[in-house]
Design a protein around this motif. Sequence first.
Motif, PDB file in Angstrom:
ATOM      1  N   CYS A  73      15.070 -16.247  -7.238  1.00 51.20           N
ATOM      2  CA  CYS A  73      14.032 -15.732  -6.346  1.00 51.20           C
ATOM      3  C   CYS A  73      12.826 -16.656  -6.435  1.00 51.20           C
ATOM      4  O   CYS A  73      12.785 -17.579  -7.243  1.00 51.20           O
ATOM      5  N   ILE A  74      11.847 -16.400  -5.604  1.00 49.07           N
ATOM      6  CA  ILE A  74      10.645 -17.235  -5.577  1.00 49.07           C
ATOM      7  C   ILE A  74       9.982 -17.282  -6.947  1.00 49.07           C
ATOM      8  O   ILE A  74       9.473 -18.319  -7.377  1.00 49.07           O
ATOM      9  N   ASP A  75      10.008 -16.151  -7.663  1.00 45.78           N
ATOM     10  CA  ASP A  75       9.338 -16.079  -8.971  1.00 45.78           C
ATOM     11  C   ASP A  75       9.916 -17.069  -9.974  1.00 45.78           C
ATOM     12  O   ASP A  75       9.216 -17.498 -10.898  1.00 45.78           O
ATOM     13  N   LEU A  76      11.196 -17.419  -9.839  1.00 47.64           N
ATOM     14  CA  LEU A  76      11.830 -18.318 -10.796  1.00 47.64           C
ATOM     15  C   LEU A  76      11.700 -19.786 -10.412  1.00 47.64           C
ATOM     16  O   LEU A  76      11.856 -20.665 -11.260  1.00 47.64           O
ATOM     17  N   GLY A 100      20.617 -25.082 -10.936  1.00 46.57           N
ATOM     18  CA  GLY A 100      19.857 -26.228 -10.458  1.00 46.57           C
ATOM     19  C   GLY A 100      18.366 -26.107 -10.721  1.00 46.57           C
ATOM     20  O   GLY A 100      17.796 -25.004 -10.639  1.00 46.57           O
ATOM     21  N   TRP A 101      17.739 -27.234 -11.011  1.00 47.71           N
ATOM     22  CA  TRP A 101      16.305 -27.232 -11.319  1.00 47.71           C
ATOM     23  C   TRP A 101      15.495 -26.632 -10.186  1.00 47.71           C
ATOM     24  O   TRP A 101      14.535 -25.889 -10.418  1.00 47.71           O
ATOM     25  N   GLN A 102      15.848 -26.893  -8.957  1.00 50.00           N
ATOM     26  CA  GLN A 102      15.089 -26.381  -7.820  1.00 50.00           C
ATOM     27  C   GLN A 102      15.162 -24.862  -7.702  1.00 50.00           C
ATOM     28  O   GLN A 102      14.335 -24.249  -7.036  1.00 50.00           O
ATOM     29  N   ILE A 125      21.199 -21.898  -1.299  1.00 48.88           N
ATOM     30  CA  ILE A 125      20.504 -20.791  -1.948  1.00 48.88           C
ATOM     31  C   ILE A 125      18.991 -20.990  -1.875  1.00 48.88           C
ATOM     32  O   ILE A 125      18.238 -20.059  -1.549  1.00 48.88           O
ATOM     33  N   ALA A 126      18.533 -22.202  -2.180  1.00 51.19           N
ATOM     34  CA  ALA A 126      17.093 -22.485  -2.172  1.00 51.19           C
ATOM     35  C   ALA A 126      16.493 -22.234  -0.798  1.00 51.19           C
ATOM     36  O   ALA A 126      15.428 -21.599  -0.671  1.00 51.19           O
ATOM     37  N   ASP A 127      17.151 -22.708   0.249  1.00 54.49           N
ATOM     38  CA  ASP A 127      16.639 -22.520   1.605  1.00 54.49           C
ATOM     39  C   ASP A 127      16.597 -21.042   1.975  1.00 54.49           C
ATOM     40  O   ASP A 127      15.618 -20.562   2.581  1.00 54.49           O
ATOM     41  N   TYR A 128      17.641 -20.317   1.606  1.00 58.56           N
ATOM     42  CA  TYR A 128      17.706 -18.897   1.927  1.00 58.56           C
ATOM     43  C   TYR A 128      16.575 -18.120   1.251  1.00 58.56           C
ATOM     44  O   TYR A 128      15.895 -17.292   1.876  1.00 58.56           O
TER      45      TYR A 128
END
Length: 312
Positions: free
Chosen positions: A107-110, A148-150, A180-183
């Motif tokens: 999630c954004i928090d991570l 992944g780091w991102q 996942i990152a984009d979503y």
Amino acid sequence: MKKQLKWLTLLLCLMFLMTGCDVEGNLGITSESSQTTVQSSPSDISVSSDEKNIQLDSIPEYSGKPYVVINDNQPFFTDADLTEEPFENYSDLDELGRCGVAYANICIDLMPTEERGSISQVKPTGWHSVRYDNVDGKSLYNRCHLIGWQLAGENANEKNLITGTRYMNVDGMLPFENMIADYVKETDYHVLYRVTPIFEGDNLVASGVEMEAMSVEDNGDGILFNVYCYNVQPDITIDYATGDSYLSTDSTSNNTSASNETTYILNENTMKFHTQDCPSAKQMNPENRKKYTGNRQDLLDQGYEACQKCHP
């Protein structure tokens, strides 16, 4: 009266012990999995690699594609796993020093808010600094993040880094990590994500990784996959027991000569690297300037970025 109070006290103590409460009165849950919990959650129990529902012999042989779909693309999560609480779990290294399951609720928090640092100090099992001209970026192996780091900002975490081929890292895992990152960035939703390195026997290099993901708020409508990414490199033969390798067309050559090394100019302030004749390198503050001779990929692993003007 005193005798009755004594028996009542004993009965209450017995009931307290039977509930499994800890010293603070919270219900205790005992788990045999060796997990390091970075942020705990109601669903922080992941499946160990020994308990996975896939077996290496059930996975098709590599046939030219970087990954294969598992279990009709359905992850092995249960309804009880679905949570909107952020968490990260990383298995303790086993007796051979190998990574296990990495499990997180992305999630954004991570997601990272700082610049990526160096990971060159981590040497995963089976690691070799070996280079081939027919590999993108020359280096056969990358220090592959399981999560992944991102996605979670875990950088030089030895419990989250395995020896992976450039092919698996870029062609196999990265597209799914980007998905996942984009979503998450677009929706601000959560994605359950579990990555399991699959080792055969006592091999030090994983044969591949299983990647499972499911978006939580929409019950998988946004993100849903279960894939196995092959830890292979086209035209390179790998000894998974040790990490040794050689060109498939010539077993006597490993193409690791120092002649592949290049001299770069580093800016230790901006964390960028340049060719020696780059104008930016010539204008650099001497205090920030450093000359480096070595592998390009090693610089990238250390957190340096290539100059966008000279494209080293």
